[in-house]
Design an enzyme around this catalytic site. Structure first.
Site: not given
Length: 286
Positions: A12, A93-94, A100-101, A134
Site C-alpha cells: 500500500k 520491501p521489508v 508488506g508484513g 494495517d
C-alpha cells in the site's frame, strides 16, 4: 490430499497521513487515505501435515512472522484440525512503509478462508485487527480513508489513470515505533499521549481530491506527517519532480517513496536517473 491456493499480497501507499494523537494505551490515532498498489508478494497456502510452517526469505523466526500469526489466528477462530504451510515470495520491501508484513498476513487470512471458509466476516476482520492496525485495510484492499488506529475504514474513490513509481534506498530503515516516538517529540506530545493533536482535515482534502478525478489536484493534496522526521526522502522527491512526476510522497513511515506520473509518461529516463543516483526503482506500473 493437500489443498493449496496462491494469492497476492498487495503493498500500500498512503496518499495522505496525519497522526492525530495518541491514546492512553500507547496506540497512535491516524487519519490516512491508503491505496493498494500493483507491487505485491505472492503467498501460497497449503493445508495438510502438522503444525504451521512458513517458508520466507530472511532470518525472521516463524513465530515472529505476521503470516504465521495470521494462520494461528484463523485456525483458532475456525477450530479446524489441520496443518498449514505458507510459502512467501517477497517483492514488497521489508520495513519500507508499504505494509508488506500486514499484506502477507491478510493474504494468509484470505487464502485460508478460501480453503476452509468457516469464519464469518466480523470474526475475520477481528482476527485481522488483532494482528496489526494495517491488516484490516490489507484484507479489504482498494482505496480507503482509515481513522482510529487505522481500523475504521471508509471506501473512497481510487486514483484516476496514472503511472506509479516506487523507489527504495531513500534512507535508513527504522522501526515504526521509533518513527512515532520521534514524531511525537517533534509535534510536542507528552508521554500521556496529549498535546499536539491535529485538527487539520488532511484526509478530507484527499478524499475530495480523489472525488474530482484530477491527478494534479490529488498530487497537490499529498501529505505525510512522517516526512517531518524522515529527511532522507527529500532528495529523491526533488529528483522525481525533476524527472516529471506530478507528485511524490513517503510511503507510511518510510523510507520508501512513491511518485505519480501521467499514465502515458515515459518513465524510462527517470528510472535511469534514479538508478544512477543510487536509488532502487522497485516498481513502475499503472
Amino acid at each position: 490430499m493437500e489443498k493449496s491456493i496462491t494469492v497476492t499480497a498487495a503493498g500500500k501507499i498512503n496518499l495522505s497521513l496525519r497522526v492525530t494523537g495518541q491514546r492512553h494505551d500507547g496506540y497512535h490515532t491516524i487519519d490516512t487515505v491508503m491505496h493498494e498498489t500493483g507491487l505485491h508478494d505472492t503467498i501460497t497456502v497449503t493445508l495438510g501435515g502438522e503444525g504451521i510452517t512458513v517458508d520466507c526469505p530472511g532470518d525472521i523466526e516463524p513465530q515472529s512472522n505476521l503470516a504465521y500469526r495470521a494462520a494461528c489466528a484463523y485456525i483458532d477462530a475456525c477450530g479446524a484440525e489441520t496443518g498449514v504451510h505458507i510459502a512467501i515470495e517477497k517483492h514488497i520491501p521489508v520495513s519500507g512503509g508499504m505494509a508488506g508484513g500486514s499484506a502477507d498476513a491478510a493474504a494468509v487470512l484470505r487464502g485460508l478462508d478460501s480453503l476452509i471458509g468457516t469464519v464469518d466476516k466480523e470474526r475475520l476482520y477481528g482476527a485481522a485487527l488483532s494482528l496489526g492496525a494495517d491488516v484490516p485495510f490489507c484484507l479489504a484492499g482498494g482505496a480507503m480513508r482509515c481513522t482510529g488506529i487505522g481500523e475504521i475504514m471508509t471506501p473512497c474513490r481510487p486514483l484516476p489513470p496514472h503511472k506509479l513509481m516506487i523507489v527504495g534506498g531513500c534512507g535508513e530503515k527504522r522501526s515504526t515505533a521509533a518513527m512515532y516516538s520521534e514524531l511525537d517529540r517533534r509535534l510536542g506530545r507528552g508521554a500521556d499521549g496529549c498535546g499536539g493533536e491535529s485538527r487539520i482535515d488532511i484526509g478530507g482534502d484527499m478524499v475530495q481530491a480523489l472525488e474530482s478525478g484530477l491527478l494534479d489536484r490529488i498530487c497537490a493534496a499529498l501529505h505525510n506527517d512522517f516526512e517531518l522526521v524522515n529527511l532522507g526522502c527529500a532528495e529523491v522527491r526533488r529528483l522525481l519532480a525533476n524527472c516529471g512526476a506530478l507528485g511524490s510522497l513517503l510511503c507510511g513511515s518510510g523510507p520508501t517513496v512513491f511518485g505519480l506520473f501521467e499514465p502515458a509518461f515515459d518513465t524510462a529516463p527517470a528510472v535511469d536517473r534514479l538508478t544512477a543516483a543510487g536509488y532502487r526503482v522497485l516498481y513502475v506500473g499503472i
